[in-house]
Enzyme design. Structure first.
Site, mmCIF file in Angstrom:
data_model
loop_
_atom_site.group_PDB
_atom_site.id
_atom_site.type_symbol
_atom_site.label_atom_id
_atom_site.label_comp_id
_atom_site.label_asym_id
_atom_site.label_seq_id
_atom_site.Cartn_x
_atom_site.Cartn_y
_atom_site.Cartn_z
ATOM 1 N N GLU A 1 2.062 12.657 8.515
ATOM 2 C CA GLU A 1 3.209 13.268 7.863
ATOM 3 C C GLU A 1 4.429 12.408 8.187
ATOM 4 O OE1 GLU A 1 4.826 16.639 9.759
ATOM 5 O OE2 GLU A 1 6.211 17.067 8.120
ATOM 6 N N CYS B 1 12.625 8.736 7.257
ATOM 7 C CA CYS B 1 12.518 7.313 6.927
ATOM 8 C C CYS B 1 13.915 6.863 6.530
ATOM 9 C CB CYS B 1 11.531 7.158 5.774
ATOM 10 S SG CYS B 1 11.709 5.648 4.835
ATOM 11 N N ALA B 2 14.419 5.843 7.136
ATOM 12 C CA ALA B 2 15.769 5.374 6.751
ATOM 13 C C ALA B 2 15.992 3.932 7.175
ATOM 14 C CB ALA B 2 16.840 6.266 7.359
ATOM 15 N N ARG C 1 18.118 -4.118 0.188
ATOM 16 C CA ARG C 1 17.848 -5.542 0.368
ATOM 17 C C ARG C 1 16.349 -5.784 0.499
ATOM 18 N NH1 ARG C 1 21.573 -7.846 5.039
ATOM 19 N NH2 ARG C 1 20.951 -9.776 4.055
ATOM 20 N N GLY C 2 15.585 -4.748 0.164
ATOM 21 C CA GLY C 2 14.124 -4.889 0.221
ATOM 22 C C GLY C 2 13.532 -4.478 1.559
ATOM 23 N N TYR C 3 14.412 -4.102 2.509
ATOM 24 C CA TYR C 3 13.895 -3.764 3.839
ATOM 25 C C TYR C 3 13.093 -2.461 3.837
ATOM 26 C CZ TYR C 3 16.978 -7.396 5.720
ATOM 27 O OH TYR C 3 17.579 -8.592 6.001
ATOM 28 N N ALA D 1 15.603 10.370 -2.719
ATOM 29 C CA ALA D 1 14.754 9.227 -2.369
ATOM 30 C C ALA D 1 13.406 9.253 -3.089
ATOM 31 C CB ALA D 1 14.541 9.206 -0.855
HETATM 32 N N1 COA Z 1 17.007 5.905 -5.306
HETATM 33 C C1 COA Z 1 16.312 5.198 -6.228
HETATM 34 N N2 COA Z 1 15.675 4.030 -5.952
HETATM 35 C C2 COA Z 1 15.766 3.555 -4.713
HETATM 36 C C3 COA Z 1 16.485 4.231 -3.703
HETATM 37 C C4 COA Z 1 17.130 5.446 -4.031
HETATM 38 N N3 COA Z 1 17.802 6.142 -3.149
HETATM 39 N N4 COA Z 1 16.398 3.496 -2.565
HETATM 40 C C5 COA Z 1 15.657 2.413 -2.874
HETATM 41 N N5 COA Z 1 15.277 2.458 -4.149
HETATM 42 C C6 COA Z 1 14.420 1.504 -4.849
HETATM 43 C C7 COA Z 1 15.036 0.122 -4.948
HETATM 44 O O1 COA Z 1 15.791 -0.037 -6.118
HETATM 45 C C8 COA Z 1 13.812 -0.776 -4.942
HETATM 46 O O2 COA Z 1 13.219 -0.844 -6.215
HETATM 47 P P1 COA Z 1 12.971 -2.272 -6.940
HETATM 48 O O3 COA Z 1 12.136 -3.076 -5.987
HETATM 49 O O4 COA Z 1 12.290 -1.928 -8.204
HETATM 50 O O5 COA Z 1 14.328 -2.852 -7.112
HETATM 51 C C9 COA Z 1 12.813 -0.026 -4.059
HETATM 52 O O6 COA Z 1 13.239 1.335 -4.069
HETATM 53 C C10 COA Z 1 12.795 -0.548 -2.639
HETATM 54 O O7 COA Z 1 14.140 -0.697 -2.232
HETATM 55 P P2 COA Z 1 14.577 -1.274 -0.823
HETATM 56 O O8 COA Z 1 15.751 -2.155 -0.999
HETATM 57 O O9 COA Z 1 13.398 -1.867 -0.142
HETATM 58 O O10 COA Z 1 14.998 0.080 -0.100
HETATM 59 P P3 COA Z 1 16.105 0.296 1.044
HETATM 60 O O11 COA Z 1 16.073 -0.821 2.028
HETATM 61 O O12 COA Z 1 17.405 0.607 0.414
HETATM 62 O O13 COA Z 1 15.528 1.605 1.742
HETATM 63 C C11 COA Z 1 15.697 4.013 1.815
HETATM 64 C C12 COA Z 1 15.284 2.767 0.995
HETATM 65 C C13 COA Z 1 15.441 5.256 0.972
HETATM 66 C C14 COA Z 1 14.835 4.079 3.073
HETATM 67 C C15 COA Z 1 17.181 3.837 2.171
HETATM 68 O O14 COA Z 1 17.922 3.751 0.996
HETATM 69 C C16 COA Z 1 17.738 4.960 3.013
HETATM 70 O O15 COA Z 1 17.692 4.883 4.222
HETATM 71 N N6 COA Z 1 18.275 6.000 2.397
HETATM 72 C C17 COA Z 1 18.870 7.140 3.091
HETATM 73 C C18 COA Z 1 17.823 7.962 3.802
HETATM 74 C C19 COA Z 1 16.792 8.546 2.865
HETATM 75 O O16 COA Z 1 17.113 9.031 1.787
HETATM 76 N N7 COA Z 1 15.515 8.479 3.310
HETATM 77 C C20 COA Z 1 14.390 8.967 2.543
HETATM 78 C C21 COA Z 1 14.053 10.385 2.814
HETATM 79 S S1 COA Z 1 13.522 10.678 4.468
#
Ligand code: COA
Length: 420
Positions: free
Chosen positions: A200, A204-205, A213-215, A243
């Site tokens: 589970e 995730c953040a 940035r793809g991280y 998300a």
């Molecule tokens: N809504 C829609 N698409 C999203 C997104 C969001 N909030 N965050 C990332 N994506 C998409 C990106 O556009 C990318 O797609 P692509 O490869 O087609 O361009 C893909 O997801 C991967 O993106 P990436 O850059 O690797 O993601 P990130 O480093 O921004 O990390 C999260 C993604 C969600 C972990 C980050 O935005 C975050 O920490 N958000 C706040 C916390 C959260 O909401 N966590 C999830 C629930 S626990």
């Protein structure tokens, strides 16, 4: 006997003084470090030191009935957190943020690398420091989650955390490495449910400065790779509605294939969140997906080559020469082309070249084609039409020549239409 002030102090050598000073420094820094660790972590450390025997009993119980105890444990052990007010926690967080950090410059970006590690609260100070950094990221990025609840799960020993660190590249010589230090920039806290072989995902953040940035993708792929090795082949999570797209892009679906009875009660239910599932494939190398896709593309292409020749790219010039040669031959073989096979001779028509200023015939056209003088198909068509035009200009309408010109023209147009 009165003692002189300080008379009983031993004189110390410079070396011993250094040792004392460094001992004092160590004590001070230990004190500072202890102050920088929030109370609940300190209580955690105490827990580990003093309650090891009770912990041992608990662990034995967990071994017997792992799942039941996991659920109870999560709520029991970390109660010290609950007595901390949000205010104190915020204050502590602010203090941590104010701690002196080496300044990160943009040019350091390619001098740093990402590293990953799975950590569980083992009571070690270094682990606690990293978990604390991760907890702070979650608290900042998931503002709707109660902070003490986040802390409770992050420090819970039945939860694991895949930590994403950024640190100076280890392959650089010492003098080229940036002054930044190893720090947590994101992570995933998850709890394995061994009985059902799924995990589970609780939180995730990625820290806000490093998002998009793809991280996030790399982070999830690392978790997939780790879980593949542990044979936890299914992920379940309540995805924050913001998300959902991120999870979908990473292979999660809102369609849950697992029977509800197998996960209900095991995973936490959140409002304004959607339960999502992701199944892992045992043969996918999640750490090298682009390489794998490229290999698949090559394999598909090779297979296509076996059944279809459309992959061959013909030389345009060679193709044109071949096709025009074929049409020319067809025209030569036509039963009506006999008047046009060779140039008209003066014996045949003494005044021909007085009337026809641009003569043309099939033999001349063949020579031009061999000499590569037709750069376009239109030039070839123009010459062929010239033959028919000359013929109609020089001969009467009722003549056999005129008739041959009309017939040949029809055939030629038919060949050309087929070509197009
Ligand atoms: N809504 C829609 N698409 C999203 C997104 C969001 N909030 N965050 C990332 N994506 C998409 C990106 O556009 C990318 O797609 P692509 O490869 O087609 O361009 C893909 O997801 C991967 O993106 P990436 O850059 O690797 O993601 P990130 O480093 O921004 O990390 C999260 C993604 C969600 C972990 C980050 O935005 C975050 O920490 N958000 C706040 C916390 C959260 O909401 N966590 C999830 C629930 S626990």
């Amino acid at each position: 006997m009165s003692k002189k002030r300080g008379g009983n102090r031993k004189r110390t050598s410079p070396d011993t003084q250094d040792t004392i000073l460094s001992d004092q420094k160590k004590k001070r820094s230990r004190k500072q470090r202890d102050q920088s660790i929030p109370n609940f972590v300190k209580m955690e450390i105490l827990d580990n030191r003093e309650a090891s025997s009770t912990q041992q009993i608990k662990e034995e119980e967990i071994e017997k009935e792992p799942f039941k105890n996991q659920k109870q444990d999560t709520d029991k052990i970390y109660t010290p957190l609950d007595i901390k007010t949000e205010e104190t926690e915020e204050k502590e967080q602010k203090e941590e943020e104010e701690e002196e950090e080496p300044v990160k410059r943009p040019e350091d970006d390619d001098k740093e690398e990402l590293t990953f590690e799975v950590l569980t609260n083992d009571g070690k100070l270094q682990t606690l420091e990293y978990l604390l950094q991760l907890k702070n990221i979650f608290s900042g990025e998931l503002p709707r989650m109660p902070k003490n609840y986040i802390a409770r799960l992050v420090f819970d020993r039945h939860h694991q955390a895949l930590m994403m660190f950024k640190q100076p590249r280890r392959d650089l010589p010492e003098h080229e490495r940036p002054k930044t230090k190893k720090r947590v920039i994101g992570g995933i806290t998850f709890r394995p449910v061994n009985a059902e072989r799924f995990i589970e995902i609780a939180f995730c953040a990625v820290t806000s400065l490093e998002q998009r940035r793809g991280y996030g993708r790399v982070l999830m792929n690392n978790l997939k790779s780790y879980c593949q090795q542990c044979r936890w082949m299914r992920f379940l999570t309540y995805a924050d509605n913001f998300a959902v797209t991120y999870f979908e892009k990473l292979g999660f679906s809102k369609t849950i294939t697992m029977d509800e009875s197998r996960y209900l009660g095991y995973i936490k239910d959140y409002t304004e969140a959607t339960v999502m599932e992701c199944m892992l494939h045992p043969r996918i190398d999640y750490l090298h997906i682009p390489v794998m896709i490229e290999k698949q593309r090559e394999a598909v292409f090779d297979r296509m080559k076996e059944v279809d020749s459309s992959h061959s790219i013909f030389d345009a010039h060679e193709t044109r020469q071949r096709i025009l040669g074929k049409i020319l031959n067809q025209m030569k073989n036509s039963e009506d082309s006999w008047p046009f096979l060779k140039p008209v001779t003066l014996e045949e028509a003494p005044d021909y070249y007085d009337v026809i200023k641009n003569p043309m015939d099939l033999q001349t056209m063949e020579e031009k084609l061999k000499a590569d003088r037709y750069q376009t198909i239109d030039q070839f068509v123009d010459d062929m039409m010239l033959i028919f035009k000359n013929c109609r200009s020089f001969n009467r309408k009722s003549s056999v020549y005129y008739h041959c010109a009309n017939e040949c023209e029809k055939q030629f147009k038919l060949f050309m239409n087929r070509l197009r």
